[in-house]
Design a protein around this motif. Structure first.
Motif, mmCIF file in Angstrom:
data_model
loop_
_atom_site.group_PDB
_atom_site.id
_atom_site.type_symbol
_atom_site.label_atom_id
_atom_site.label_comp_id
_atom_site.label_asym_id
_atom_site.label_seq_id
_atom_site.Cartn_x
_atom_site.Cartn_y
_atom_site.Cartn_z
ATOM 1 N N ARG A 224 43.403 41.377 23.683
ATOM 2 C CA ARG A 224 43.465 42.381 24.741
ATOM 3 C C ARG A 224 43.127 41.741 26.076
ATOM 4 N N ILE A 225 43.767 42.237 27.103
ATOM 5 C CA ILE A 225 43.479 41.785 28.463
ATOM 6 C C ILE A 225 43.005 42.988 29.260
ATOM 7 N N TYR A 226 41.808 42.866 29.822
ATOM 8 C CA TYR A 226 41.207 43.925 30.624
ATOM 9 C C TYR A 226 41.092 43.458 32.075
ATOM 10 N N SER A 227 41.220 44.399 32.991
ATOM 11 C CA SER A 227 40.751 44.175 34.354
ATOM 12 C C SER A 227 39.372 44.817 34.465
ATOM 13 N N CYS A 228 38.454 44.140 35.109
ATOM 14 C CA CYS A 228 37.074 44.616 35.255
ATOM 15 C C CYS A 228 36.828 44.899 36.734
ATOM 16 N N ASN A 229 36.470 46.151 37.035
ATOM 17 C CA ASN A 229 36.420 46.609 38.416
ATOM 18 C C ASN A 229 35.007 47.049 38.778
ATOM 19 N N LYS A 242 25.498 42.281 43.499
ATOM 20 C CA LYS A 242 25.236 41.416 42.360
ATOM 21 C C LYS A 242 24.916 42.239 41.122
ATOM 22 N N ASP A 243 25.511 41.858 39.996
ATOM 23 C CA ASP A 243 25.301 42.524 38.711
ATOM 24 C C ASP A 243 25.687 44.002 38.748
ATOM 25 N N SER A 244 26.675 44.331 39.574
ATOM 26 C CA SER A 244 27.134 45.720 39.619
ATOM 27 C C SER A 244 27.772 46.102 38.295
ATOM 28 N N PRO A 245 27.539 47.309 37.798
ATOM 29 C CA PRO A 245 28.294 47.760 36.626
ATOM 30 C C PRO A 245 29.777 47.853 36.984
ATOM 31 N N TYR A 246 30.623 47.723 36.000
ATOM 32 C CA TYR A 246 32.058 47.738 36.271
ATOM 33 C C TYR A 246 32.784 48.579 35.226
ATOM 34 N N GLN A 247 33.941 49.069 35.623
ATOM 35 C CA GLN A 247 34.836 49.771 34.724
ATOM 36 C C GLN A 247 35.874 48.797 34.186
ATOM 37 N N ARG A 248 36.311 49.035 32.955
ATOM 38 C CA ARG A 248 37.352 48.195 32.368
ATOM 39 C C ARG A 248 38.635 49.002 32.199
ATOM 40 N N SER A 249 39.747 48.390 32.584
ATOM 41 C CA SER A 249 41.066 48.980 32.365
ATOM 42 C C SER A 249 41.861 48.032 31.484
ATOM 43 N N VAL A 250 42.317 48.536 30.352
ATOM 44 C CA VAL A 250 43.113 47.684 29.469
ATOM 45 C C VAL A 250 44.513 47.547 30.062
ATOM 46 N N LEU A 251 44.963 46.311 30.197
ATOM 47 C CA LEU A 251 46.292 46.041 30.748
ATOM 48 C C LEU A 251 47.329 45.878 29.659
ATOM 49 N N MET A 252 46.948 45.228 28.577
ATOM 50 C CA MET A 252 47.887 45.029 27.473
ATOM 51 C C MET A 252 47.120 44.666 26.208
ATOM 52 N N THR A 253 47.705 45.013 25.068
ATOM 53 C CA THR A 253 47.147 44.705 23.756
ATOM 54 C C THR A 253 48.230 44.052 22.915
ATOM 55 N N SER A 315 39.443 51.930 29.416
ATOM 56 C CA SER A 315 39.261 50.895 28.398
ATOM 57 C C SER A 315 40.050 51.165 27.125
ATOM 58 N N LEU A 316 40.630 52.358 26.996
ATOM 59 C CA LEU A 316 41.372 52.702 25.789
ATOM 60 C C LEU A 316 42.880 52.727 25.996
ATOM 61 N N GLU A 317 43.319 53.206 27.150
ATOM 62 C CA GLU A 317 44.748 53.339 27.411
ATOM 63 C C GLU A 317 45.083 52.737 28.772
ATOM 64 N N PRO A 318 46.199 52.012 28.866
ATOM 65 C CA PRO A 318 46.594 51.464 30.166
ATOM 66 C C PRO A 318 47.125 52.551 31.089
ATOM 67 N N PHE A 319 47.111 52.255 32.362
ATOM 68 C CA PHE A 319 47.669 53.173 33.359
ATOM 69 C C PHE A 319 49.183 53.244 33.208
ATOM 70 N N CYS A 320 49.704 54.456 33.202
ATOM 71 C CA CYS A 320 51.151 54.661 33.099
ATOM 72 C C CYS A 320 51.676 55.070 34.470
ATOM 73 N N PRO A 321 52.475 54.224 35.127
ATOM 74 C CA PRO A 321 52.989 54.581 36.451
ATOM 75 C C PRO A 321 53.956 55.753 36.348
ATOM 76 N N PRO A 322 54.111 56.511 37.428
ATOM 77 C CA PRO A 322 55.042 57.642 37.401
ATOM 78 C C PRO A 322 56.477 57.170 37.173
ATOM 79 N N VAL A 323 57.218 57.924 36.382
ATOM 80 C CA VAL A 323 58.609 57.589 36.086
ATOM 81 C C VAL A 323 59.495 58.169 37.178
ATOM 82 N N PRO A 324 60.374 57.355 37.771
ATOM 83 C CA PRO A 324 61.274 57.895 38.809
ATOM 84 C C PRO A 324 62.125 59.018 38.248
#
Length: 496
Positions: A224-229, A242-253, A315-324
């Protein structure tokens, strides 16, 4: 703690029946007590004395734990913690979770990072919910971060039709995002490694990990690849604290059965030390020839909606961009088969090898095989490649180059200006099936004619290049193919 135990034992001992001199003993004297000392010793002790003796024994042997600490004391200890520590201790148990979420602990954090006005700051303690300030603080900080970051992405590049490279790069810097690579075993345990470097290009970002310690893929069930924000930012410095808590967004599994994968897929490149494999969706893994452990991992992340995917997923589901929206046209019979723009780039992790934009692409014929084909370069329109197609790599201790491999980035825009297809993947060049070509006055060497091919569920790309007698490398053909299924879905058409 021993002092407290001794005090308790002494207290209990003083309330037991003891020597005849005590007042309490004289008050409770019984006929048995008037006998001799030997007679008293032979009589069994009273029931109350037995309980007191057992209780004092247990108190002297029992070990105190953190669960014996009163809530007031724990709240005082927690008051010295920052946001990161409070979030960590809240995961210990339900009691600690309730205490660590208390408004009294989050009020100074809220006042420092989250209030919108002085009035709101003065009312920060007037909440009925015990954990209201924590929830409000985190949500407010995320909103402030996203507002500041997305302010950079208001303009699209006229060259590619997506956000400009410098704007995306600034947005990623302002968000202080970093990436984690997670190896997930059969028990769903994750071993996470932070990225070692990242580079942003015209259409994609390349993220790389190379600091491994004998990591094997045979026991890995998923990658899995996460972005940590980071959540909390220093307003004056404009960076994450420094040492800020962060959110994780899963990009791909990636489901991974490495033994099966290696058995059915050949490396797309190799040298004396590593084998390089290309997995779907832009992931590339290199393993050492000696031992088979991971040497480095890299991934290509297309810039289209990249910042959204990093900051707005979870952390469970990736962001789904709007469909044109689906487009329709009852007049144009070739609707969806013309007016495309395509940008293609060949590059390494750091440098550009070749790129070109093609505008006003039309498909006039040759839609067999389920694809609409668009000719980008014909043999008489050859284009020179000034740099060798090679993939430089490095780890913490070694570095090298793999010939005939590079990154391929593609962005296809339809006639409405919407992004239709994106690619960022590692590819390799192979000996062309149609070796040797002649165009006008240029003769190409048969032995040095090669081709690059890429295909996925939306489209395919084919490129051929050859070397002249003067050892100059020229692209002699480039063809783009888009699946009719994708075109029909986008334009509500019925192309066949």
């Amino acid at each position: 703690m021993n002092r407290h135990k001794n005090l308790m034992v002494n207290y209990l001992s003083s309330h037991k029946s003891s020597s005849p001199g005590s007042g309490e003993h004289t008050k409770r004297k019984t006929p048995t007590d008037t006998t001799s000392g030997s007679r008293r010793a032979s009589n069994p002790p009273r029931h109350g004395a037995q309980l007191s003796s057992k209780f004092s024994s247990r108190m002297s042997q029992r070990k105190a734990t953190v669960h014996d600490i009163p809530d007031e004391v724990l709240l005082k200890v927690f008051s010295f913690f920052g946001a990161q520590d409070l979030i960590l201790v809240s995961q210990v148990c339900q009691r600690w979770r309730n205490l660590a979420n208390d408004n009294s602990l989050w009020r100074p954090i809220f006042l420092k990072y989250a209030p919108k006005s002085e009035v709101e700051a003065s009312r920060a303690g007037d909440f009925t919910s015990v954990s209201h300030l924590k929830t409000t603080c985190i949500r407010r900080c995320v909103e402030q971060r996203n507002k500041r970051v997305f302010r950079n992405l208001r303009k699209k590049s006229p060259y590619t039709g997506i956000s400009q490279q410098r704007d995306v790069e600034k947005a990623l810097i302002d968000s202080c995002v970093f990436w984690q690579l997670a190896f997930v075993d059969a028990s769903d345990n994750e071993m996470c490694i932070q990225n070692d470097d990242v580079s942003v290009h015209t259409m994609a970002a390349s993220v790389r990990w190379y600091n491994f310690s004998g990591q094997s893929l045979h026991s890995t069930k998923f990658l899995r690849i996460y972005s940590c924000n980071p959540i909390f930012f220093d307003a004056k410095k404009g960076c994450a604290v420094k040492d800020s808590p962060y959110q994780r967004s899963v990009l791909m599994t990636f489901p991974l059965k490495w033994s099966s994968w290696v058995g059915t897929n050949k490396p797309i490149g190799e040298n004396d030390t590593v084998n390089l494999y290309c997995l779907p969706r832009g992931l590339a893994i290199a393993v050492w020839k000696d031992g088979g452990e991971v040497a480095f991992v890299c991934v290509g992340l297309h810039l289209h909606h990249l910042v959204d995917r990093c900051l707005r997923g979870n952390s469970l589901e990736p962001f789904c961009p709007p469909v044109p929206p689906v487009l329709t046209d009852d007049i144009d019979s070739a609707f969806g088969l013309h007016g495309y723009n395509c940008t293609v780039q060949l590059r390494t992790m750091k440098q550009q090898i070749w790129d070109q934009q093609f505008r006003g692409l039309n498909c006039h014929s040759n839609t067999g095989g389920g694809y609409a084909q668009f000719i980008l370069i014909e043999p008489h329109e050859r284009q020179i490649i000034n740099k060798a197609i090679v993939f430089p790599w490095k780890t913490e201790a070694f570095k090298g180059k793999i010939k005939n491999a590079c990154w391929l980035d593609i962005t296809v825009i339809d006639e409405t200006g919407e992004v239709f297809w994106t690619v960022s993947s590692l590819v390799c060049s192979k000996t062309a099936q149609r070796a040797g070509a002649s165009s006008l006055d240029f003769d190409y060497c048969d032995d040095n004619s090669r081709s690059i091919d890429f295909i996925d569920e939306v489209g395919k790309f084919h490129l051929e290049f050859s070397e002249t007698d003067d050892q100059d490398m020229y692209i002699t053909q480039a063809v783009l193919g888009l699946t009719l299924k994708a075109i029909n879905t986008r334009f509500s058409s019925s192309c066949r």
